[in-house]
Structure formats: structure tokens, C-alpha cells
Write a protein that holds these residues in place. Structure first.
Motif, PDB file in Angstrom:
ATOM      1  N   THR A 182      13.931  -3.293   1.924  1.00  0.00           N
ATOM      2  CA  THR A 182      13.371  -4.630   1.887  1.00  0.00           C
ATOM      3  C   THR A 182      12.413  -4.739   0.711  1.00  0.00           C
ATOM      4  O   THR A 182      11.914  -3.735   0.206  1.00  0.00           O
ATOM      5  N   ILE A 183      12.169  -5.979   0.287  1.00  0.00           N
ATOM      6  CA  ILE A 183      11.283  -6.240  -0.843  1.00  0.00           C
ATOM      7  C   ILE A 183      10.104  -7.074  -0.368  1.00  0.00           C
ATOM      8  O   ILE A 183      10.283  -8.060   0.353  1.00  0.00           O
ATOM      9  N   LEU A 232       2.373  -8.462  -7.369  1.00  0.00           N
ATOM     10  CA  LEU A 232       2.653  -7.093  -6.954  1.00  0.00           C
ATOM     11  C   LEU A 232       3.916  -7.105  -6.108  1.00  0.00           C
ATOM     12  O   LEU A 232       4.010  -7.854  -5.134  1.00  0.00           O
ATOM     13  N   GLY A 233       4.883  -6.302  -6.488  1.00  0.00           N
ATOM     14  CA  GLY A 233       6.122  -6.203  -5.718  1.00  0.00           C
ATOM     15  C   GLY A 233       6.402  -4.772  -5.316  1.00  0.00           C
ATOM     16  O   GLY A 233       6.108  -3.836  -6.075  1.00  0.00           O
ATOM     17  N   ILE A 234       6.932  -4.586  -4.110  1.00  0.00           N
ATOM     18  CA  ILE A 234       7.315  -3.250  -3.650  1.00  0.00           C
ATOM     19  C   ILE A 234       8.721  -3.282  -3.057  1.00  0.00           C
ATOM     20  O   ILE A 234       9.168  -4.305  -2.523  1.00  0.00           O
ATOM     21  N   ASN A 282       8.044   2.812   3.985  1.00  0.00           N
ATOM     22  CA  ASN A 282       7.811   3.820   2.943  1.00  0.00           C
ATOM     23  C   ASN A 282       8.168   3.224   1.590  1.00  0.00           C
ATOM     24  O   ASN A 282       9.286   2.725   1.403  1.00  0.00           O
ATOM     25  N   ILE A 283       7.237   3.274   0.656  1.00  0.00           N
ATOM     26  CA  ILE A 283       7.428   2.622  -0.635  1.00  0.00           C
ATOM     27  C   ILE A 283       8.334   3.463  -1.536  1.00  0.00           C
ATOM     28  O   ILE A 283       8.068   4.633  -1.790  1.00  0.00           O
ATOM     29  N   ILE A 284       9.401   2.826  -2.003  1.00  0.00           N
ATOM     30  CA  ILE A 284      10.353   3.469  -2.916  1.00  0.00           C
ATOM     31  C   ILE A 284      10.002   3.154  -4.358  1.00  0.00           C
ATOM     32  O   ILE A 284      10.089   4.004  -5.244  1.00  0.00           O
ATOM     33  N   GLU A 285       9.599   1.918  -4.606  1.00  0.00           N
ATOM     34  CA  GLU A 285       9.269   1.464  -5.959  1.00  0.00           C
ATOM     35  C   GLU A 285       8.150   0.435  -5.871  1.00  0.00           C
ATOM     36  O   GLU A 285       8.079  -0.354  -4.929  1.00  0.00           O
ATOM     37  N   ALA A 329      -5.823   0.339  -3.982  1.00  0.00           N
ATOM     38  CA  ALA A 329      -4.434   0.635  -4.350  1.00  0.00           C
ATOM     39  C   ALA A 329      -3.466   0.393  -3.195  1.00  0.00           C
ATOM     40  O   ALA A 329      -2.247   0.453  -3.382  1.00  0.00           O
ATOM     41  N   PHE A 330      -3.996   0.100  -1.996  1.00  0.00           N
ATOM     42  CA  PHE A 330      -3.141  -0.081  -0.827  1.00  0.00           C
ATOM     43  C   PHE A 330      -2.558  -1.500  -0.836  1.00  0.00           C
ATOM     44  O   PHE A 330      -3.306  -2.473  -0.753  1.00  0.00           O
ATOM     45  N   PRO A 331      -1.226  -1.651  -0.924  1.00  0.00           N
ATOM     46  CA  PRO A 331      -0.607  -2.981  -1.048  1.00  0.00           C
ATOM     47  C   PRO A 331      -0.404  -3.653   0.310  1.00  0.00           C
ATOM     48  O   PRO A 331       0.726  -3.863   0.773  1.00  0.00           O
ATOM     49  N   ALA A 332      -1.498  -4.026   0.960  1.00  0.00           N
ATOM     50  CA  ALA A 332      -1.430  -4.518   2.337  1.00  0.00           C
ATOM     51  C   ALA A 332      -0.542  -5.749   2.484  1.00  0.00           C
ATOM     52  O   ALA A 332       0.300  -5.817   3.395  1.00  0.00           O
TER      53      ALA A 332
END
Length: 396
Positions: A83-84, A94-96, A103-106, A367-370
């Protein structure tokens, strides 16, 4: 005999229960699922078999025996899809890309100052495309896209008002869905931040919390009894627009003296410009934090003054909602070394004693992308709901 509508509904609910137990308690055996759910073992075995066929869960190694044969353990298949999550800030995006367990892949973050709705959509589109190109091959592919927007978002995922972006009644959901043919969830960025902290951050195991997103503006997300509180129309949490100075500046929302005018990134930058610590060309919160790191007394004084203003609003939140924890996140959380204790002391000195016994005020990791994690988690939940509904056959 064909199942009735009620039987189909019961099966969907039971299957949801089984999947949630596996997600929450994995690795877990079929017997333990039956024990925790109250379902009989035959029903559990049937539903587990379906979930395995749908690649949503996996059998893993044997567990510990309680006297008989060692049970086969079950886990959620976090690699079944991706998922994005997009955190759309007023001055950044900010995109993940995550798996189904967050779990962050990118991760991709960049400064972005929007000049129009169309320009912002184009940039979001490009960022999503780039993240999609990094996705691994999975059974379900990209299962959803979540976007956290800094404004009022209604229950239909429409951005009703985003004053710091200059948006009103914007249909970002439909545009992105049409472009990618993937379900899109739009949520207020502070609501998403609260959920991200609840699921993956400082809010774990906390039933009642408030997340304060401190960027150019201030948004708040509220968790009550472990559930995100949206209000009757989805408009809850606009504490950034409570008045703390009735003779103050005019806010972009149209009101006067709003909290976010005195306790956000824009206030810090404005004060730094007035003192000529930064110039218009490079004014941002990172510059002021760097000055503070180099022991610039004026920069430190600005951050501490902002912390006092932040504490004023937090005391109101403490009195109104009596949460267990208040989490300060987004851009100002990077100033934690100079702001956190000042905020904590202000709340301790000003909040009623009866409301202080449990509440903790903490700054999140910058740094935490809440927000991005929160909207990604919403997208996963929507995907699982759709998957379970599709797996129940319809009958004439």
C-alpha cells in the motif's frame, strides 16, 4: 440448500474475527483461535482454509504442544500486497510504500510549495508512480492509496476546506482513483497521524490519546477507547482554530487569534524573520533548529516561546478530553530538545491537578512518518474488508 443472507453475513463476520485474531496474536493455532473467538473448531478450520487459499494467511512452523500433537501455527501474510501512504504537507510531500503490516519498503520526502490544486495533483501523481515502481511482486499488488490532507475531510473523503493549501471542496480522491484504478482513501492528516502513532508509534497500548500535528498549521487527531473519533460529519479535531488571543492576527480560516498562529512552524519562521535570523529565501524550521543546535540564544528563545503557546492549547485539550497521552508530531517535533520540557512544565503548572494523574505529553520522533503510516493502514483495512466481502458468495 443455499445459504440465507443472514448466514452469509454471519460467515463474513466470523471470517473477519478469525483474520483479526491471526493479525493480532500471530503466530496462533486453530485451537487457540477457536478458544479466543468462541467459534467451534470445524468453523475455524473451514475459514482458515479459505484465508490460506486467498493467500491472506500462511501456515508456519509447529508450535508448542500442550500434551498432544504440536499445532500448526498461523500468521498473517504481510507480503500479500503493498500500500502507498502520502502525507501532503503545506510545504512538503512525504510518501511511503509499505507491506500489509506497515513495514516501510520505500520512503520519499521532498520540499514542495504548491501554487495550484492542479500542480499539487500532478506532483502527487508523480510520487505515487515512483513508489509503485519500487513495489515487489505480490499476489494482490498495490491494494490501496491513502492520502493525508491538512484540512477538513468529510466522511466521503472529500476535502471540504484546506485553508493552508487554499483548497475548498476538492475532489482529489476521484482524480487519483481514475488515474491509477486503485481504491483511494483521503483522511485529515492529523487523524491519520493519530492512527499511525496508535498502530506503530508512541500510542501503542494507549486507549485514549490526542495527536497534535504541528506544521505550518496545527491539526489534532483524537483516539477515544482505541477508536479514531471523527465527529458526526468527520470534522472533529480542529483545535488549531481555537482562539487563544482574541485581539490577535487574522487566520487563514477567517477567525482571529487562532492557536496555530502562535504555536506552529509558521510562528517560529515569522519570529526568526523578524529577528533576521533567516531570510525569505531559505526560511524553514530546519534552519531555526540548526541555529538552536549551534546555541543561538535567539533561536532557542523563539522555540521556548512557541513551546509556551503550544502548552496553552494542550492545557485546553487536557481539560476537554482527559487523555492518557498527548503526542506532538510533524515538523515542530524536530525541536524536541528545546520545546518538550517547556511544554511539559507548562501543562504541569496550568492543568487542573485532577487531570494530571495520567496524562503524558511527549514529542514524537521527527523521522517517524505517522500520517503516511496512518493512511496506509486505513488502505489496508479497506482492502481486507473488500476481500472478505468478495469471498462470500451471493445467491438468488
Amino acid at each position: 440448500m443455499n445459504p440465507t443472507w443472514n448466514q452469509q453475513l454471519i460467515k463474513k463476520e466470523n471470517k473477519t474475527i478469525v483474520l483479526q485474531l491471526i493479525i493480532q496474536y500471530a503466530p496462533i493455532s486453530r485451537a487457540d483461535i477457536a478458544l479466543k473467538s468462541g467459534l467451534n473448531k470445524g468453523t475455524v478450520s473451514t475459514l482458515v482454509a479459505e484465508l490460506i487459499d486467498e493467500q491472506l494467511i500462511l501456515e508456519t512452523g509447529p508450535g508448542v504442544s500442550s500434551g498432544g500433537r504440536r499445532p500448526v501455527m498461523l500468521v498473517f501474510n504481510e507480503h500479500a500486497g503493498c500500500t502507498i501512504g502520502i502525507d501532503l504537507g503545506v510545504n512538503y510531500i512525504l510518501g511511503i510504500l509499505t507491506d500489509l503490516q506497515g513495514n516501510i519498503i520505500e520512503k520519499k520526502r521532498h520540499t514542495f510549495i504548491p501554487t495550484s490544486f492542479e500542480q499539487t495533483l500532478k506532483q502527487i501523481h508523480n510520487d505515487i508512480q515512483e513508489l509503485m515502481s519500487k513495489a515487489p511482486n505480490t499476489p494482490y499488488g498495490i491494494v490501496g492509496i491513502g492520502i493525508g490532507a491538512p484540512g477538513i475531510v468529510d466522511n466521503n473523503s472529500s476535502v471540504v476546506l484546506a485553508p493552508n493549501l487554499g483548497w475548498k471542496n476538492s475532489s482529489i480522491k476521484e482524480v487519483i482513483e481514475e488515474a491509477f484504478q486503485i481504491p483511494v482513501v483521503i483522511e485529515n492528516e492529523a487523524n491519520a497521524g493519530a492512527y499511525g502513532e496508535k498502530m506503530f508509534g508512541l500510542g501503542k497500548n494507549i486507549d485514549n490519546l490526542v495527536y497534535i500535528s504541528t506544521g505550518i498549521g496545527i491539526g489534532t487527531g483524537i483516539i477515544i477507547n482505541e477508536k479514531l473519533y471523527r465527529g458526526s460529519s468527520g470534522f472533529s479535531g480542529e483545535f488549531g482554530h481555537i482562539t487563544i488571543n482574541m485581539y490577535g492576527e487574522t487566520c487563514r480560516c477567517g477567525n482571529t487569534g487562532c492557536w496555530e498562529l502562535y504555536a506552529s512552524e509558521q510562528y517560529v519562521i515569522q519570529k526568526a524573520l523578524e529577528l533576521q535570523l533567516v531570510t525569505d529565501d531559505n526560511a524553514n524550521i530546519e534552519q531555526i533548529i540548526e541555529l538552536a543546535e549551534n546555541e543561538n540564544e535567539q533561536a532557542i528563545a523563539i522555540l521556548k516561546e512557541t513551546a509556551v503557546h503550544l502548552g496553552m492549547g494542550i492545557v485546553n485539550i487536557v481539560h476537554a478530553l482527559n487523555p492518557q497521552k498527548i503526542i506532538v508530531g510533524n515538523r515542530l517535533s524536530g525541536a524536541k530538545p528545546w520545546m518538550e520540557k517547556t511544554v511539559q512544565d507548562y501543562v504541569k503548572n496550568r492543568a487542573m491537578t485532577s487531570h494530571q494523574s495520567e496524562v503524558k505529553v511527549l514529542f514524537s520522533d521527527p523521522a517517524f512518518p505517522a500520517t503516511a503510516l496512518g493512511v496506509a493502514a486505513f488502505s489496508v483495512e479497506h482492502f481486507l474488508k473488500r476481500s472478505l466481502e468478495k469471498s462470500i458468495p451471493t445467491y438468488e
